[in-house]
Design a protein around this motif. Structure first.
Motif, PDB file in Angstrom:
ATOM      1  N   UNK A  82       0.864  -1.197   0.000  1.00  9.08           N
ATOM      2  CA  UNK A  82       0.000   0.000   0.000  1.00  9.08           C
ATOM      3  C   UNK A  82       0.894   1.238   0.000  1.00  9.08           C
ATOM      4  N   UNK A  83       0.522   2.178  -0.872  1.00  9.79           N
ATOM      5  CA  UNK A  83       1.253   3.433  -0.957  1.00  9.79           C
ATOM      6  C   UNK A  83       0.241   4.546  -0.656  1.00  9.79           C
ATOM      7  N   UNK A  84       0.499   5.319   0.395  1.00  9.76           N
ATOM      8  CA  UNK A  84      -0.460   6.368   0.775  1.00  9.76           C
ATOM      9  C   UNK A  84       0.275   7.689   1.014  1.00  9.76           C
ATOM     10  N   UNK A  90      -7.231  -5.108   6.972  1.00 12.40           N
ATOM     11  CA  UNK A  90      -8.512  -5.454   6.358  1.00 12.40           C
ATOM     12  C   UNK A  90      -9.685  -4.692   6.965  1.00 12.40           C
ATOM     13  N   UNK A  91      -9.395  -3.800   7.933  1.00 11.78           N
ATOM     14  CA  UNK A  91     -10.494  -3.049   8.571  1.00 11.78           C
ATOM     15  C   UNK A  91     -11.126  -2.065   7.593  1.00 11.78           C
ATOM     16  N   UNK A  92     -10.324  -1.567   6.643  1.00 14.65           N
ATOM     17  CA  UNK A  92     -10.880  -0.725   5.571  1.00 14.65           C
ATOM     18  C   UNK A  92     -10.330  -1.268   4.241  1.00 14.65           C
ATOM     19  N   UNK A  93     -11.061  -1.069   3.148  1.00 14.79           N
ATOM     20  CA  UNK A  93     -10.551  -1.571   1.870  1.00 14.79           C
ATOM     21  C   UNK A  93      -9.480  -0.636   1.302  1.00 14.79           C
ATOM     22  N   UNK A  94      -8.684  -1.152   0.382  1.00 18.91           N
ATOM     23  CA  UNK A  94      -7.779  -0.288  -0.388  1.00 18.91           C
ATOM     24  C   UNK A  94      -8.639   0.277  -1.521  1.00 18.91           C
ATOM     25  N   UNK A  95      -8.841   1.596  -1.576  1.00 21.16           N
ATOM     26  CA  UNK A  95      -9.814   2.142  -2.533  1.00 21.16           C
ATOM     27  C   UNK A  95      -9.335   2.191  -3.989  1.00 21.16           C
ATOM     28  N   UNK A  96      -8.020   2.014  -4.206  1.00 18.69           N
ATOM     29  CA  UNK A  96      -7.457   2.209  -5.549  1.00 18.69           C
ATOM     30  C   UNK A  96      -7.883   1.089  -6.500  1.00 18.69           C
ATOM     31  N   UNK A  97      -8.459   1.493  -7.644  1.00 12.55           N
ATOM     32  CA  UNK A  97      -8.802   0.502  -8.677  1.00 12.55           C
ATOM     33  C   UNK A  97      -7.644   0.449  -9.677  1.00 12.55           C
ATOM     34  N   UNK A  98      -7.594  -0.645 -10.435  1.00  9.71           N
ATOM     35  CA  UNK A  98      -6.480  -0.857 -11.384  1.00  9.71           C
ATOM     36  C   UNK A  98      -6.171   0.371 -12.242  1.00  9.71           C
ATOM     37  N   UNK A 137      -6.959   3.532 -11.615  1.00 11.39           N
ATOM     38  CA  UNK A 137      -6.804   4.827 -10.925  1.00 11.39           C
ATOM     39  C   UNK A 137      -5.336   5.156 -10.672  1.00 11.39           C
ATOM     40  N   UNK A 138      -5.078   6.466 -10.531  1.00  4.99           N
ATOM     41  CA  UNK A 138      -3.748   6.875 -10.057  1.00  4.99           C
ATOM     42  C   UNK A 138      -3.787   7.195  -8.578  1.00  4.99           C
ATOM     43  N   UNK A 139      -4.901   7.836  -8.180  1.00  8.87           N
ATOM     44  CA  UNK A 139      -5.075   8.111  -6.749  1.00  8.87           C
ATOM     45  C   UNK A 139      -6.525   7.799  -6.387  1.00  8.87           C
ATOM     46  N   UNK A 140      -6.752   7.484  -5.138  1.00  9.13           N
ATOM     47  CA  UNK A 140      -8.135   7.233  -4.704  1.00  9.13           C
ATOM     48  C   UNK A 140      -8.257   7.599  -3.236  1.00  9.13           C
ATOM     49  N   UNK A 141      -9.491   7.967  -2.851  1.00  8.84           N
ATOM     50  CA  UNK A 141      -9.740   8.306  -1.446  1.00  8.84           C
ATOM     51  C   UNK A 141     -10.765   7.338  -0.857  1.00  8.84           C
ATOM     52  N   UNK A 183      -5.909  12.460   2.974  1.00  9.57           N
ATOM     53  CA  UNK A 183      -5.197  11.189   2.794  1.00  9.57           C
ATOM     54  C   UNK A 183      -5.659  10.484   1.505  1.00  9.57           C
ATOM     55  N   UNK A 184      -4.675   9.925   0.796  1.00 11.07           N
ATOM     56  CA  UNK A 184      -4.955   9.276  -0.494  1.00 11.07           C
ATOM     57  C   UNK A 184      -4.186   7.974  -0.584  1.00 11.07           C
ATOM     58  N   UNK A 185      -4.739   7.053  -1.374  1.00 11.46           N
ATOM     59  CA  UNK A 185      -3.921   5.908  -1.799  1.00 11.46           C
ATOM     60  C   UNK A 185      -3.392   6.235  -3.196  1.00 11.46           C
ATOM     61  N   UNK A 186      -2.171   5.825  -3.481  1.00  8.14           N
ATOM     62  CA  UNK A 186      -1.546   6.131  -4.773  1.00  8.14           C
ATOM     63  C   UNK A 186      -1.176   4.865  -5.528  1.00  8.14           C
TER      64      UNK A 186
END
Ligand SMILES: Nc1ncnc2c1ncn2[C@@H]1O[C@H](COP(=O)(O)OP(=O)(O)OP(=O)(O)O)[C@@H](O)[C@H]1O
Ligand SMILES: C[C@@](O)(CCO)CC(=O)[O-]
Ligand SMILES: [Mg+2]
Length: 394
Positions: free
Chosen positions: A3-5, A159-167, A169-173, A375-378
């Motif tokens: 995970x990259x955030x 696993x308490x929250x999902x990783x929001x980034x889809x294949x 996407x570049x960034x997701x919240x 905060x974002x996932x990248x």
């Protein structure tokens, strides 16, 4: 699993310190961010790499398991720290109660969030690397950006929250509910680093943008004018924890003297919010800026009264005022950073000479943009190459 955030730093426009005592603060995210990469490993170790503070640690899972009998697992209570776990972690890391050492605070907050999230099940083996564009311990919310990144990545890994980034996407919240979880875990990290945080810094790191914060209640301000702000780092080191404790002592010593000052800071935040809102609904005039400047000056005096000024911050105010610009400290004060409001008509030559004068005082100084995302996932593609290179070194 990887995970990259990232999470942004913040500047407080008005209300630092007063916000710890139940008053309003107005805060805004910066375009300077902290990045964290978490990789699941099979090494049987937990490793943390914090190159900004020259700290690199690894523990065997077997060592960390020794902490578990002391962890009671009542994890729903996130507003308070589990005192037993904090005590055990301090012994484990070898930190005395009063120790404020930069690396120990960072390690303690990591281990606290890690153990409290994974302690009731299997401890995972992982490597966490953090790199920040923010100066550490200078008033721009570096501790909160760090805690928000830790909370987001570790909650995802658990696993308490999902990783929001889809294949694609570049960034997701994350959704609102997940952001609330991230914010409350990050608050625990802040409690370790700050002692008694208000929660405003982690709220900005989580939600980004500009927000009004009062007694834990967060109201995003969606209609705000574009403000030009100069950031100056006096480079005088200070600790938020020490300054917050010092202010509390002063309030206890002189309650009837300090209470009106805090009320006045509260009124400054409310007046500033009103002016900012007017600036979005009517044509912006010089008078709007005159009021914003006067509020900055009054608040800076109040912050000196409550004991969080510093001669270097006085120099910042004097040097900028010589160019007709108004400044105040931001964050905990005692050194660290200040903000200077630039008017729309402030000529770039004035900005340049001001920046040069401040650099001649030994300060770092740069114009910044505000209001970036929380905060974002990248995906790796959305992170600057030099940042990725540092994170991938470990
Ligand atoms: N990039 C980082 N890597 C590791 N630890 C960090 C990092 N940034 C901040 N920290 C932790 O946060 C501490 C600094 O927090 P502190 O609250 O004193 O300053 P700040 O958050 O920059 O300023 P303020 O709270 O006034 O906005 C450091 O001592 C360290 O423990
Ligand atoms: C000094 C303070 O008000 C802001 C630090 O950025 C502390 C806090 O709110 O936790
Ligand atoms: Mg902090």
């Amino acid at each position: 699993m990887q995970v990259l955030v990232s999470a942004p730093g913040k500047a407080i426009l008005h209300g630092e310190h007063a916000v710890v005592h139940g008053k309003v603060a107005l805060a805004v995210s910066l375009n300077l961010r902290t990045y964290l990469q978490l990789k699941a490993t099979t090494s049987g170790k937990v490793c943390i790499n914090l190159p900004n503070i020259d700290t690199f640690c690894c523990w065997d899972l077997s060592e960390l398991r020794q902490l578990l009998p002391h962890f009671c697992g009542k994890r729903e209570e996130v507003k308070r720290l589990d005192a037993e776990l904090v005590k055990k972690l301090r012994e484990f890391v070898g930190v005395a109660d009063a120790n404020l050492d930069t690396c120990n605070m960072a390690i303690l907050s990591f281990l606290y969030i890690y153990i409290s999230l994974f302690g009731s099940g299997e401890l995972p083996s992982l490597t966490v690397s953090v790199w920040s564009e923010l100066p550490t311990g200078a008033g721009l919310g570096s501790s909160a950006a760090y805690s928000v990144c830790l909370a987001a990545a570790l909650l995802c890994a658990s696993g308490a929250i999902p990783a929001p980034l889809k294949e694609w996407d570049h960034t997701a919240r994350w959704c609102q509910e997940d952001l609330e979880l991230i914010n409350s875990r990050a608050f625990q990290g802040e409690m370790i680093i700050h002692g008694n945080p208000s929660g405003v810094d982690n709220a900005v790191g989580t939600w980004g943008g500009m927000l009004r914060f009062l007694a834990g209640k967060i109201i995003p301000l969606s209609r705000v004018p574009l403000l030009r702000i100069l950031l100056t780092n006096t480079k005088v080191p200070r600790s938020t924890k020490v300054l917050v404790a010092r202010v509390k002592d002063k309030i206890n010593k002189f309650p009837s003297i300090m209470a009106p000052v805090l009320d006045s800071v509260d009124a400054i935040s409310c007046t500033c919010e009103k002016v900012l809102s007017e600036m979005t609904s009517e044509p912006i005039t010089g008078e709007h800026y005159n009021i914003l400047e006067e509020l900055i000056d009054i608040n800076q005096h109040h912050l000196n009264v409550i004991g969080v000024g510093h001669p270097a911050l006085d120099t910042l105010c004097r040097v900028t005022l010589a160019k007709g610009l108004h400044s105040k400290l931001t964050g905990a004060g005692g050194g660290g950073c200040g903000i200077t409001l630039l008017r729309p008509e402030t000529d770039s030559s004035v900005v340049q000479t001001t920046v040069q004068d401040l650099r001649d005082c030994g300060f770092d100084c740069w114009e910044t943009s505000i209001g970036g995302p929380g905060v974002q996932q990248h995906s790796p593609l959305s992170v600057k190459e030099e940042v990725l290179e540092i994170l991938n070194r470990y």
